[in-house]
Design a protein around this motif. Sequence first.
Motif, short mmCIF file in Angstrom:
data_model
loop_
_atom_site.label_atom_id
_atom_site.label_comp_id
_atom_site.label_asym_id
_atom_site.label_seq_id
_atom_site.Cartn_x
_atom_site.Cartn_y
_atom_site.Cartn_z
N PRO A 1 -4.32 37.56 19.52
CA PRO A 1 -5.68 37.26 19.04
C PRO A 1 -6.70 38.33 19.44
O PRO A 1 -7.62 38.63 18.67
N LEU A 2 -6.53 38.90 20.61
CA LEU A 2 -7.44 39.97 21.06
C LEU A 2 -7.28 41.20 20.17
O LEU A 2 -8.27 41.83 19.78
N LEU A 3 -6.04 41.54 19.86
CA LEU A 3 -5.77 42.67 18.98
C LEU A 3 -6.34 42.41 17.59
O LEU A 3 -6.99 43.28 17.00
N ALA A 4 -6.10 41.22 17.06
CA ALA A 4 -6.59 40.88 15.72
C ALA A 4 -8.12 40.97 15.67
O ALA A 4 -8.69 41.50 14.71
N ARG B 1 6.95 50.49 22.18
CA ARG B 1 7.04 49.54 23.30
C ARG B 1 5.78 49.59 24.15
O ARG B 1 5.23 50.66 24.39
N PHE B 2 5.41 48.41 24.63
CA PHE B 2 4.23 48.29 25.48
C PHE B 2 4.55 47.39 26.66
O PHE B 2 5.13 46.32 26.49
N ILE B 3 4.14 47.83 27.84
CA ILE B 3 4.27 46.98 29.03
C ILE B 3 3.10 46.01 29.02
O ILE B 3 1.94 46.41 28.93
N SER B 4 3.42 44.73 29.14
CA SER B 4 2.39 43.68 29.02
C SER B 4 2.08 42.98 30.33
O SER B 4 1.62 41.85 30.33
N GLU B 5 2.32 43.65 31.43
CA GLU B 5 2.06 43.04 32.74
C GLU B 5 0.58 43.10 33.12
O GLU B 5 0.13 42.34 33.94
N GLY B 6 -0.19 43.96 32.49
CA GLY B 6 -1.58 44.16 32.87
C GLY B 6 -2.55 43.19 32.24
O GLY B 6 -2.19 42.13 31.74
N GLU B 7 -3.80 43.59 32.23
CA GLU B 7 -4.89 42.81 31.67
C GLU B 7 -4.71 42.72 30.14
O GLU B 7 -4.59 43.74 29.47
N PRO B 8 -4.72 41.51 29.57
CA PRO B 8 -4.51 41.36 28.13
C PRO B 8 -5.46 42.19 27.27
O PRO B 8 -5.03 42.78 26.26
N ALA B 9 -6.72 42.27 27.64
CA ALA B 9 -7.68 43.05 26.84
C ALA B 9 -7.30 44.53 26.84
O ALA B 9 -7.42 45.21 25.81
N ALA B 10 -6.83 45.05 27.96
CA ALA B 10 -6.42 46.45 28.03
C ALA B 10 -5.16 46.69 27.20
O ALA B 10 -5.03 47.73 26.54
N ILE B 11 -4.25 45.74 27.20
CA ILE B 11 -3.03 45.87 26.40
C ILE B 11 -3.39 45.83 24.92
O ILE B 11 -2.90 46.62 24.13
N ALA B 12 -4.29 44.92 24.55
CA ALA B 12 -4.75 44.84 23.15
C ALA B 12 -5.38 46.16 22.72
O ALA B 12 -5.14 46.63 21.60
N CYS B 13 -6.15 46.77 23.60
CA CYS B 13 -6.79 48.05 23.30
C CYS B 13 -5.73 49.14 23.10
O CYS B 13 -5.82 49.95 22.17
N GLU B 14 -4.71 49.14 23.93
CA GLU B 14 -3.63 50.13 23.82
C GLU B 14 -2.86 49.94 22.50
O GLU B 14 -2.57 50.91 21.80
N VAL B 15 -2.56 48.69 22.15
CA VAL B 15 -1.86 48.43 20.90
C VAL B 15 -2.76 48.77 19.71
O VAL B 15 -2.30 49.31 18.70
N GLU B 16 -4.06 48.50 19.83
CA GLU B 16 -5.00 48.86 18.76
C GLU B 16 -4.96 50.37 18.50
O GLU B 16 -4.93 50.80 17.33
N ARG B 17 -4.99 51.17 19.55
CA ARG B 17 -4.92 52.63 19.37
C ARG B 17 -3.65 53.03 18.62
O ARG B 17 -3.68 53.87 17.72
N PHE B 18 -2.54 52.42 19.01
CA PHE B 18 -1.26 52.67 18.34
C PHE B 18 -1.36 52.30 16.85
O PHE B 18 -0.97 53.09 15.98
N VAL B 19 -1.87 51.12 16.54
CA VAL B 19 -1.96 50.66 15.15
C VAL B 19 -2.87 51.58 14.34
O VAL B 19 -2.50 52.02 13.24
#
Length: 182
Positions: free
Chosen positions: A20-23, A158-176
């Motif tokens: 949802p954060l990524l969306a 691949r993404f490591i999802s152990e961290g803060e969800p907002a930071a992971i969403a930001c990382e995946v957003e950059r990838f997308v």
Amino acid sequence: MIPFVHLIGPGGAGKTTVGPLLAQRLAWRFVDLDQVFIAQQGDVAAFMARHGYAGYAARNIETYEQLRAAATAPTVLAMSSGFMTYSADVSKRYPALRDAIEADPLTALLLPSFEFERCVELVVERQLCRPYLRGDRASETRRIRERHPVFMALRCERFISEGEPAAIACEVERFVRSRLSS
């Protein structure tokens, strides 16, 4: 074709937290395949008790196909935890569908750790905190031990999802965004 970000990974990897954060960051819609299945079929455990795991997997594949065919807007989709690990003979269409999801440039694998034992530990702890799951430590441990090598063999980002969800969403957003602009 309407773009889909497929978030794949085991239960407890963060797909329904990051999704949802990524969306929101992409201004796309978010869909959780498990929730769509539940809305259509009811409780997953009860469905499996009636139809077995293979019956559940076959119906979940159909649910995905229907969702994909009906899509009218770009979507971030949290896939069911076992979707990429079903037996190849569960459906005639499944091997090609699985290959297409794996090869999709917007597919993102979330794992709390790439290191086997750490991933097992984190996934099991996360899964045991979910009150709606009926699993126990032994079954959750067995499940992730079986699935981890399958996930690690997938040829997708691949993404490591152990961290803060907002930071992971930001990382995946950059990838997308990088994949969409190329």
